[in-house]
Design an enzyme around this catalytic site. Structure first.
Site, PDB file in Angstrom:
ATOM      1  N   THR A   1       1.602  -8.075  13.295  1.00  0.00           N
ATOM      2  CA  THR A   1       1.051  -6.742  13.191  1.00  0.00           C
ATOM      3  C   THR A   1       0.878  -6.435  10.775  1.00  0.00           C
ATOM      4  O   THR A   1       2.040  -7.612  11.013  1.00  0.00           O
ATOM      5  CB  THR A   1       1.655  -6.134  13.329  1.00  0.00           C
ATOM      6  OG1 THR A   1       0.869  -4.610  12.999  1.00  0.00           O
ATOM      7  CG2 THR A   1       3.049  -5.587  13.204  1.00  0.00           C
TER       8      THR A   1
ATOM      9  N   ASN B   1      -0.077  10.413   5.493  1.00  0.00           N
ATOM     10  CA  ASN B   1      -1.392  10.055   6.023  1.00  0.00           C
ATOM     11  C   ASN B   1      -1.935  11.444   6.325  1.00  0.00           C
ATOM     12  O   ASN B   1      -3.850  10.579   6.383  1.00  0.00           O
ATOM     13  CB  ASN B   1      -1.508   9.564   8.319  1.00  0.00           C
ATOM     14  CG  ASN B   1       0.050   8.276   7.897  1.00  0.00           C
ATOM     15  OD1 ASN B   1      -0.967   6.850   8.061  1.00  0.00           O
ATOM     16  ND2 ASN B   1       0.969   8.495   7.831  1.00  0.00           N
TER      17      ASN B   1
ATOM     18  N   LYS C   1       4.004  -7.229   4.077  1.00  0.00           N
ATOM     19  CA  LYS C   1       3.680  -5.403   3.829  1.00  0.00           C
ATOM     20  C   LYS C   1       3.097  -5.051   5.240  1.00  0.00           C
ATOM     21  O   LYS C   1       2.762  -5.745   5.781  1.00  0.00           O
ATOM     22  CB  LYS C   1       2.626  -5.312   2.500  1.00  0.00           C
ATOM     23  CG  LYS C   1       0.867  -5.811   2.936  1.00  0.00           C
ATOM     24  CD  LYS C   1       0.924  -4.919   3.467  1.00  0.00           C
ATOM     25  CE  LYS C   1      -0.011  -3.463   3.100  1.00  0.00           C
ATOM     26  NZ  LYS C   1      -1.056  -2.700   4.046  1.00  0.00           N
TER      27      LYS C   1
ATOM     28  N   THR D   1       1.127  -1.251   0.063  1.00  0.00           N
ATOM     29  CA  THR D   1       0.457   0.402   0.009  1.00  0.00           C
ATOM     30  C   THR D   1       0.849   0.915  -0.328  1.00  0.00           C
ATOM     31  O   THR D   1       0.854   1.670  -0.858  1.00  0.00           O
ATOM     32  CB  THR D   1      -0.891   0.262   1.097  1.00  0.00           C
ATOM     33  OG1 THR D   1      -0.386  -0.220   2.296  1.00  0.00           O
ATOM     34  CG2 THR D   1      -2.188  -1.188   0.943  1.00  0.00           C
TER      35      THR D   1
END
Length: 407
Positions: free
Chosen positions: A194, A402, A183, A161
């Site tokens: 995670t 973000n 990833k 991503t």
């Protein structure tokens, strides 16, 4: 050779790593992002044993819910990953879409639906573009076996991503090989493992032994990883063993799996969103391993520590702050400033502040060479336990990535 297994860098030589025996993979574009591969499938052509761990988030996505049920049989043979769309908080429709993708992978591979794991990662709250995904699987089905020619780096790249590079690792145990892909560079703080990580091996391993090996490996690798303290709704880690290479020594396999997972952990930390430095925090002298990891994570996750590392500022006051703020757990009541030491690299900065003769060494510790790491060491002076955790610095680029993620 180490621990009876061989550690192999995937960067060695011109050829990409190959899958273990009787595994094959497919990647392609399914409309999840504007361009590039965003769907991947890895499948074993023979029955397998498996083990998996998943996020504990209350908002776990349909992919996790469905995969958790399928993984209970410990016989998974295929993994499909959809990148750029988490398919989370999408209601009944999201669950139906996840089930349809699993059904299409089962038809494409000849694997029973109950032996397919699905991972979905990316933006939360958006329905999957099912028309494009259906068209993709129809095209793949028309190609037949020709659709399955992807190498491990292809799959790792299709899973990305906001990652900047694919993440793969390889280990060997006797005749068997372990190949891992992973990833995840943001929304990254474990509450089991995670991110998404899959390990495929042609070793023959009983399901119980495989499950125990995975949990032990996760405990010393992915559980010790954090980029931004946020636990994803889609976290999944799984291992599939198809036995094509025959049995191997179980302790050697467990050691190789743990080493491979730690390799992937370091790659994930180094590629954290906006990261310019790998950050390693070691806490020793703790009462128990849980305390050591808790205090280390407190330092690792402090925005003030992370920004100091980014600016190459050896501000040890922020480290002692991050140690001292742990006041809720009963064990941490034993922490005393007079027992604690703090170091950057091999330079002690508390309680003995470095003098002029050590400032150059301190500067080197805070400005590592390219792909190097900044090491912070804390000793509590309470007991024999220690832990090392992995993360990265905090830069303005993390904010930019973000802030603009869905726009």
């Amino acid at each position: 050779m180490m621990h009876g297994y061989e550690s192999v860098s995937v960067d060695e030589g011109p050829e990409p790593p190959e899958w273990p025996r009787e595994f094959r993979a497919h990647t392609g574009h399914g409309g999840l992002r504007e361009r590039g591969d965003d769907i991947s499938v890895v499948v074993s052509d023979r029955p397998s044993t498996s083990a998996a761990m998943f996020t504990k988030s209350h908002f776990a996505g349909p992919a996790v819910v469905l995969s958790r049920a399928n993984a209970a049989g410990r016989a998974m043979r295929a993994v499909v990953t959809l990148a750029q769309n988490a398919n989370v908080a999408t209601g009944r429709q999201g669950a139906e879409h996840a089930a349809e993708v699993v059904g299409r992978v089962a038809a494409l591979t000849g694997v029973p639906q109950g032996e397919v794991l699905i991972g979905s990662t990316g933006v939360i709250g958006r329905p999957l573009p099912m028309a494009d995904i259906r068209a993709h699987f129809d095209e793949a089905a028309a190609l037949g076996t020709a659709a399955f020619g992807a190498a491990p780096p292809d799959v790792a790249r299709a899973m990305m991503t906001t990652d900047t590079r694919p993440k793969t690792a390889v280990r060997t145990v006797g005749r068997a090989r372990l190949v891992g892909v992973a990833k995840g560079v943001g929304m990254l703080e474990p509450n089991m493992a995670t991110m998404l990580a899959y390990v495929l091996t042609d070793a023959a391993v009983p399901a119980d032994a495989l499950d125990a090996a995975l949990r032990a490996a996760v405990d010393t690798s992915f559980h010790c990883l954090s980029v931004d303290t946020d636990t994803s709704t889609s976290d999944t880690v799984a291992v599939i063993a198809n036995g094509a290479a025959g049995p191997v020594d179980t302790p050697e396999l467990a050691a190789a799996l743990a080493d491979l997972c730690l390799d992937l952990t370091r790659q994930l930390a180094r590629d954290g969103e906006g990261a310019t430095k790998l950050l390693r925090v070691t806490v020793g002298g703790a009462l128990n391993p849980a305390q050591a990891r808790r205090i280390a994570k407190s330092v690792l996750n402090s925005p003030l520590v992370k920004t100091a590392v980014h600016g190459a500022d050896p501000n040890w006051g922020r480290v002692v702050m991050a140690v001292g703020k742990n006041t809720e757990h009963p064990d941490d009541a034993a922490i005393r400033p007079g027992l604690v030491t703090v170091g950057f690299g091999d330079v002690e900065v508390y309680p003995r502040e470095p003098g002029p003769d050590t400032l150059a060494r301190l500067a080197d510790a805070m400005r590592p060479p390219e792909d190097g790491s900044v090491d912070i060491t804390v000793t509590l002076g309470l007991g024999p336990a220690a832990a090392m955790v992995y993360g990265c610095d905090l830069s303005a680029e993390y904010v930019r990535v973000n802030a603009d993620y869905t726009t």
